[in-house]
Design a protein around this motif. Structure first.
Motif, mmCIF file in Angstrom:
data_model
loop_
_atom_site.group_PDB
_atom_site.id
_atom_site.type_symbol
_atom_site.label_atom_id
_atom_site.label_comp_id
_atom_site.label_asym_id
_atom_site.label_seq_id
_atom_site.Cartn_x
_atom_site.Cartn_y
_atom_site.Cartn_z
ATOM 1 N N SER A 212 40.051 75.141 -28.615
ATOM 2 C CA SER A 212 41.346 75.092 -29.287
ATOM 3 C C SER A 212 41.673 73.641 -29.646
ATOM 4 O O SER A 212 41.679 72.761 -28.775
ATOM 5 N N LEU A 213 41.890 73.393 -30.930
ATOM 6 C CA LEU A 213 42.261 72.067 -31.412
ATOM 7 C C LEU A 213 43.639 72.150 -32.048
ATOM 8 O O LEU A 213 43.868 72.979 -32.935
ATOM 9 N N LYS A 214 44.548 71.298 -31.610
ATOM 10 C CA LYS A 214 45.911 71.309 -32.135
ATOM 11 C C LYS A 214 46.284 69.925 -32.660
ATOM 12 O O LYS A 214 46.302 68.946 -31.907
ATOM 13 N N ASN A 215 46.510 69.867 -33.969
ATOM 14 C CA ASN A 215 46.972 68.637 -34.632
ATOM 15 C C ASN A 215 46.067 67.439 -34.322
ATOM 16 O O ASN A 215 46.548 66.333 -34.032
ATOM 17 N N ILE A 216 44.768 67.672 -34.402
ATOM 18 C CA ILE A 216 43.801 66.618 -34.088
ATOM 19 C C ILE A 216 43.662 65.653 -35.270
ATOM 20 O O ILE A 216 43.401 66.063 -36.402
ATOM 21 N N SER A 217 43.826 64.370 -34.978
ATOM 22 C CA SER A 217 43.584 63.317 -35.966
ATOM 23 C C SER A 217 42.785 62.203 -35.297
ATOM 24 O O SER A 217 42.904 61.975 -34.093
ATOM 25 N N LYS A 218 41.965 61.530 -36.094
ATOM 26 C CA LYS A 218 41.187 60.414 -35.580
ATOM 27 C C LYS A 218 41.262 59.261 -36.564
ATOM 28 O O LYS A 218 40.913 59.395 -37.742
ATOM 29 N N CYS A 219 41.723 58.119 -36.061
ATOM 30 C CA CYS A 219 41.890 56.941 -36.908
ATOM 31 C C CYS A 219 40.961 55.828 -36.437
ATOM 32 O O CYS A 219 40.843 55.553 -35.242
ATOM 33 N N TYR A 220 40.285 55.204 -37.408
ATOM 34 C CA TYR A 220 39.469 54.022 -37.134
ATOM 35 C C TYR A 220 40.113 52.822 -37.840
ATOM 36 O O TYR A 220 40.689 52.966 -38.922
ATOM 37 N N LYS A 221 39.986 51.666 -37.194
ATOM 38 C CA LYS A 221 40.531 50.444 -37.786
ATOM 39 C C LYS A 221 39.412 49.622 -38.409
ATOM 40 O O LYS A 221 38.361 49.413 -37.790
ATOM 41 N N ARG A 222 39.659 49.167 -39.627
ATOM 42 C CA ARG A 222 38.698 48.330 -40.336
ATOM 43 C C ARG A 222 39.277 46.928 -40.486
ATOM 44 O O ARG A 222 40.416 46.765 -40.917
ATOM 45 N N TYR A 223 38.464 45.940 -40.129
ATOM 46 C CA TYR A 223 38.909 44.551 -40.218
ATOM 47 C C TYR A 223 38.080 43.832 -41.289
ATOM 48 O O TYR A 223 36.852 43.930 -41.314
ATOM 49 N N ALA A 224 38.777 43.120 -42.146
ATOM 50 C CA ALA A 224 38.096 42.387 -43.220
ATOM 51 C C ALA A 224 37.274 41.244 -42.660
ATOM 52 O O ALA A 224 36.190 40.931 -43.160
ATOM 53 N N ARG A 225 37.788 40.620 -41.585
ATOM 54 C CA ARG A 225 37.094 39.481 -40.958
ATOM 55 C C ARG A 225 37.143 39.624 -39.446
ATOM 56 O O ARG A 225 38.124 40.165 -38.901
ATOM 57 N N PRO A 226 36.129 39.152 -38.720
ATOM 58 C CA PRO A 226 36.139 39.247 -37.254
ATOM 59 C C PRO A 226 37.357 38.583 -36.617
ATOM 60 O O PRO A 226 37.862 39.058 -35.600
ATOM 61 N N VAL A 227 37.847 37.500 -37.248
ATOM 62 C CA VAL A 227 38.982 36.785 -36.657
ATOM 63 C C VAL A 227 40.241 37.645 -36.659
ATOM 64 O O VAL A 227 41.148 37.444 -35.841
ATOM 65 N N ASP A 228 40.306 38.624 -37.549
ATOM 66 C CA ASP A 228 41.488 39.488 -37.589
ATOM 67 C C ASP A 228 41.627 40.314 -36.325
ATOM 68 O O ASP A 228 42.742 40.660 -35.922
ATOM 69 N N ARG A 229 40.514 40.638 -35.688
ATOM 70 C CA ARG A 229 40.575 41.359 -34.414
ATOM 71 C C ARG A 229 41.260 40.495 -33.350
ATOM 72 O O ARG A 229 42.087 40.977 -32.568
ATOM 73 N N LEU A 230 40.897 39.197 -33.334
ATOM 74 C CA LEU A 230 41.507 38.289 -32.361
ATOM 75 C C LEU A 230 42.994 38.104 -32.625
ATOM 76 O O LEU A 230 43.810 38.053 -31.696
ATOM 77 N N LYS A 231 43.355 37.997 -33.903
ATOM 78 C CA LYS A 231 44.764 37.847 -34.246
ATOM 79 C C LYS A 231 45.588 39.026 -33.742
ATOM 80 O O LYS A 231 46.681 38.859 -33.208
ATOM 81 N N GLU A 232 45.021 40.211 -33.905
ATOM 82 C CA GLU A 232 45.747 41.405 -33.476
ATOM 83 C C GLU A 232 45.830 41.473 -31.957
ATOM 84 O O GLU A 232 46.794 41.987 -31.397
ATOM 85 N N LEU A 233 44.790 40.952 -31.283
ATOM 86 C CA LEU A 233 44.764 40.975 -29.829
ATOM 87 C C LEU A 233 45.765 39.989 -29.226
ATOM 88 O O LEU A 233 46.503 40.326 -28.286
ATOM 89 N N PHE A 234 45.829 38.770 -29.791
ATOM 90 C CA PHE A 234 46.678 37.735 -29.206
ATOM 91 C C PHE A 234 48.061 37.658 -29.850
ATOM 92 O O PHE A 234 48.962 37.023 -29.301
ATOM 93 N N LEU A 235 48.207 38.285 -31.017
ATOM 94 C CA LEU A 235 49.517 38.318 -31.666
ATOM 95 C C LEU A 235 49.919 39.760 -31.899
ATOM 96 O O LEU A 235 49.904 40.275 -33.027
ATOM 97 N N PRO A 236 50.247 40.488 -30.825
ATOM 98 C CA PRO A 236 50.589 41.906 -30.963
ATOM 99 C C PRO A 236 51.865 42.076 -31.795
ATOM 100 O O PRO A 236 52.702 41.185 -31.902
ATOM 101 N N GLY A 237 51.980 43.241 -32.371
ATOM 102 C CA GLY A 237 53.157 43.545 -33.180
ATOM 103 C C GLY A 237 52.873 43.539 -34.661
ATOM 104 O O GLY A 237 53.626 44.108 -35.453
#
Length: 429
Positions: A8-33
């Motif tokens: 039984s699957l109810k309202n299943i969604s799966k989201c992946y995040k794509r980053y243009a540059r590796p540094v964007d991952r760090l920005k999101e990690l250290f600058l949440p929000g």
């Protein structure tokens, strides 16, 4: 008592995040929000319920979300949102070689995967001979998996999951890698598991297998479920979807200025339109060429709806171009009432070049077919398309006919075998 739910699957969604540059991952990690990623939703609001013992086919184009859905059911992926309920032991053949340690031997991987599936070492040891015999990779079973061909990996993987008593079996297209003999063995095992009441999720581009094996089918596109229904109807809509996508791709490249007349799918005053008023037909295509008439005749050109086994009959197709067209391909597909394709052929496969047509010009194409079918009811699907595969007109199961006076043989085809008896045995010496 109602049927028990296996999945039984109810309202299943799966989201992946794509980053243009590796540094964007760090920005999101250290600058949440603040998000620095582009979201890609592989699945969106999937609702699906499968009862125990059902065999369900899942079809769709590459990138439609099929594999992501199966990985969520197999618990190798976690959904972003929604609820997953799975009742029973799941055995899954997903990505090629997934779950195998390539440094381990085949024997070691059998025990390793068996433990993952919840079996004890004693249970795996009891099944080992059956697994090894099914895989049929000989002495390679004692060699590291990294030395295996892709076909050998699939052999071993399927042998493990098919012989460890699953409650739910998931097969995701990997069987296409094996040779014909092994594929036949796998399909036989899948049918046996089906008869034993195992719930099966079956992903394949082989529409005939989906129609033959499955009780229902799910059509996916763009991460969404487009349709759930009878396999024959769902497969037909999938074919129509493929054709429309090819058509759109060609139009985007060539940007043709189609007239309003061509853009609209007309209800022609022809045989097909009359048949549409009598019964529900699945018809699709861009209508640059249209099927005006189709009939079955005997060898004397008398129209018939019953064909005798052992005779030759004709399928006569009258088509009309609505603009200048070249490299036309006309094809037929013969099916039984289960939707299984018994025979399919087209002018390109027969190396027959059709003439170029002007707008409004008609063309008659006649297929001469010897009838080796046993008695029963059959249908013909008729299609006209370009050499590149762009569908001009396709009408599913347009012609229904009956084969009579069937031979005294089993099955759907009389192969006209002969027999010879001899006391000579030198052939076997």
């Amino acid at each position: 008592m109602g049927e028990e739910v296996a999945i039984s699957l109810k309202n299943i969604s799966k989201c992946y995040k794509r980053y243009a540059r590796p540094v964007d991952r760090l920005k999101e990690l250290f600058l949440p929000g603040k998000s620095h990623a582009q979201e890609f939703w592989a699945l969106q609001d999937i609702n699906l319920e499968i009862n125990q013992g059902e065999t369900v086919g899942i079809i769709g184009q590459n990138g439609s979300g099929k594999s992501t859905l199966l990985q969520i059911i197999a618990r190798t992926l976690t959904p972003t949102t929604g609820e997953v309920f799975v009742n029973g032991r799941v055995s899954a053949l997903l990505e090629l070689g997934s779950g195998f340690n390539t440094e381990f031997t085949g024997r070691q991987n059998i025990f390793f995967n068996g433990r993952i599936l919840g079996l004890s070492n004693e249970e795996i040891a009891a099944k080992y001979d059956d697994i090894a015999a099914f895989a049929d990779i000989g002495e390679f079973i004692e060699q590291p998996v990294k030395t295996y061909s892709s076909g050998m990996v699939v052999r071993l993987a399927f042998a493990v999951i098919a012989n460890t008593e699953p409650s739910i079996l998931i097969v995701d297209e990997a069987l296409a890698v094996g040779d014909a003999k092994f594929q036949a063995r796998c399909m036989k095992r899948i049918r046996q598991l089906k008869e034993q009441g195992v719930t099966i999720l079956f992903v394949s581009h082989d529409s005939s297998s989906v129609k033959m094996l499955c009780k229902s089918a799910v059509l996916m596109n763009g991460g969404k479920v487009l349709e759930i229904g009878k396999p024959k109807e769902v497969v037909n809509h999938y074919i129509a979807l493929l054709s429309s996508d090819k058509q759109q791709e060609k139009q985007e490249k060539q940007a043709p200025e189609l007239s309003k007349e061509i853009r609209e799918i007309e209800n022609h005053n022809d045989f097909v339109a009359n048949r549409q008023s009598e019964t529900k037909l699945n018809r699709h295509g861009n209508q640059l060429a249209v099927i005006d008439n189709v009939k079955i005749t005997d060898s004397d050109n008398q129209e018939i709806n019953k064909v005798e086994t052992g005779t030759t009959f004709k399928i006569i197709i009258l088509l009309r171009a609505k603009e200048e067209l070249d490299k036309l391909v006309v094809g037929i597909s013969l099916r039984n009432l289960m939707g299984l394709v018994m025979y399919g052929i087209n002018t390109r496969l027969m190396n027959v070049d059709l003439p170029n047509l002007n707008s409004g010009q008609q063309l008659k194409v006649c297929f001469h077919i010897p009838c080796h079918l046993n008695k029963g009811v059959y249908t013909f699907t008729i299609g006209v398309h370009s050499e590149e595969g762009i569908s001009y007109d396709w009408v599913d199961e347009l012609i229904v006919f009956e084969v009579i006076n069937g031979s005294f043989c089993d099955g759907v085809v009389d192969l006209k075998s002969t027999i010879e008896i001899s006391e000579e045995i030198s052939l076997f010496n």
